[in-house]
Design a protein around this motif. Sequence first.
Motif, short mmCIF file in Angstrom:
data_model
loop_
_atom_site.label_atom_id
_atom_site.label_comp_id
_atom_site.label_asym_id
_atom_site.label_seq_id
_atom_site.Cartn_x
_atom_site.Cartn_y
_atom_site.Cartn_z
N SER A 338 -9.44 20.09 -33.60
CA SER A 338 -10.27 18.73 -33.39
C SER A 338 -10.48 18.29 -32.16
N VAL A 339 -9.31 18.29 -31.54
CA VAL A 339 -9.36 17.77 -30.03
C VAL A 339 -10.00 18.94 -29.32
N LEU A 340 -9.83 20.15 -29.25
CA LEU A 340 -10.60 21.21 -28.46
C LEU A 340 -11.90 21.04 -28.98
N TYR A 341 -12.49 20.85 -30.35
CA TYR A 341 -13.65 20.90 -30.54
C TYR A 341 -14.43 19.71 -29.90
N MET A 342 -13.77 18.55 -29.66
CA MET A 342 -14.27 17.48 -29.14
C MET A 342 -14.70 17.94 -27.47
N LEU A 343 -13.95 18.78 -27.04
CA LEU A 343 -14.12 19.31 -25.62
C LEU A 343 -15.14 20.21 -25.56
N ASN A 344 -15.13 21.27 -26.35
CA ASN A 344 -16.16 22.36 -26.37
C ASN A 344 -17.48 21.65 -26.85
N HIS A 345 -17.52 21.05 -27.87
CA HIS A 345 -18.74 20.34 -28.24
C HIS A 345 -19.45 19.63 -26.97
N GLY A 346 -18.90 18.84 -26.39
CA GLY A 346 -19.48 18.11 -25.20
C GLY A 346 -20.14 19.05 -24.36
N PHE A 347 -19.68 20.10 -23.99
CA PHE A 347 -20.35 21.13 -23.23
C PHE A 347 -21.44 21.92 -23.73
N SER A 348 -21.36 22.33 -24.99
CA SER A 348 -22.36 22.98 -25.80
C SER A 348 -23.46 22.17 -25.93
#
Length: 532
Positions: A338-348
């Motif tokens: 989830s936390v990694l998703y927060m990071l990756n979603h921001g860039f995508s």
Amino acid sequence: MRNVDWLTVMMVVPLVGALIMAILPRGGMRLARPVALGTSLVVLVLAMVAWLGVYDSNAADQFQLRATHEWIPQWGVSYALGVDGMAMAMIVMSAILVPICILAAWEDMPEDGERDNGYFAWILVLEAFMVGVFSAVDVFLFYVFFEGMLIPVYFLIASYGVGEKRRAAALKFLLFSLAGGLVMLAAVIGVYVQGKGGSTGFLVSALTGLQMDQTTERLLFVGFFVAFAIKAPMVPVHTWLPDAAEAATPATSTLLVGVLDKVGTFGMIRFCLQLFPNASQWATPVVIGLALISIVYGGVAAIGQKHMMRLVAFTSVSHFGFIVLGIFAFTRMSGQGSVLYMLNHGFSTAALFLVAGMLIQRRGSALISEYGGWQRVTPVLAGCFLIAGLSGLALPGLASFASEFLVMMGTFQRYPWVAGISSIGIILAALYILLFYQRVFTGPPPGRRVVDHGHAALEVDSSVEPLVVRDLGVREKLVMAPLIAIFVILGFYPNAALQVINPAVEKTLSIVGATDPAPAVGSAGATEGSAK
């Protein structure tokens, strides 16, 4: 270096940059743009030094880079800042995206042409609040930053947005956010009353582990969760987001969805889980149900959108459903995902919004139906969109794959049937991204003939005046290059982020008292072997 108040400096620098632009003469865009870009790059350097040179992932303390000063001791309020791995990741992401957005907005101009300095000044003010909201370890201070972010966003949409409905969209965003903030304020006061009080009574450390009766804890949890669900945004309190994304400039939409909305899921982990662990587990069935609805509804709604910005906004509703699902699955793997998703979603999401903005700037329309076949005249632009879209749909080898995989596998450990339903979102993601690409970049174009600078016609029709478009320029390539590089780096080496994130996730799960479920396969044999 450890004696430097890094977090305060990272807030002061953009505020100083905004002040400089405020005193520049009106119409001084030639000065405002380099000042804004230079200021944001200084913040990026500070964030990277703090992360790589000062922050220690293996430290025993939950929060590092601490700075604590009395602010309003009579009320128990402190100016207290600190970060764990999750907050550090969010601050670094914000520091990377702001200069990218400023560079992307280089040619954005307000309609009146008189207050153009304010556009970039508000972006820098917003950056200061973003650092503050992710680093506040005093609950009341967090609330101040949480509400303070509304001011720059409101003006960025209402004064510098696009279309006749921009003021209505800004007002809708403001009303939704204020309503959630009002509910949270009552909960903030309530949790302080339940604590020990004193001059530092609002510190997160002072409010963690409180013993309170069941009903009180559940009511306080709901007060925080409602505000964070609106910010996230989750169905059914998501309706402000598509309107805001449609009315805002691409740069504002990027910061709104890519960074600000993460405050919702960040707050769920930092406050809902850490301060109200029993109530968090009590609310899990309802929250997981809402997450599943968000995943499916967001994907279906995205497929049916005709406006580019609204489509990207609805994809985020679906993605945030995955993030919330991972948080409330209460496994180590799902929490890390989830936390990694927060990071990756921001860039995508940033890449999708910015590419859509580049298309709109060339065609003068955000309607998907007015495009078609653009891959032949803008191949670099088409390639950038395809990479961003494939990252968004979690193609293996790109950033979002690792985070979505961790969320799904972690959820499967505890709720196999929930993971099965959520997989519908993966199918929908492939549909809305690939259909978007197909409608815009392949096939015959509708109506007006489109040619590139070399006059290579996309559709030969001498009776229609051609629309001359160009592929990505140097500035636009500089906007997209770091985002694509991040997709690849985090796609092949997600541990670069996970080694910072994991200790924070494990700390939160230990406070909640959640442990990974024992593997079902082979458990009987293992028990028998241990008995022997």
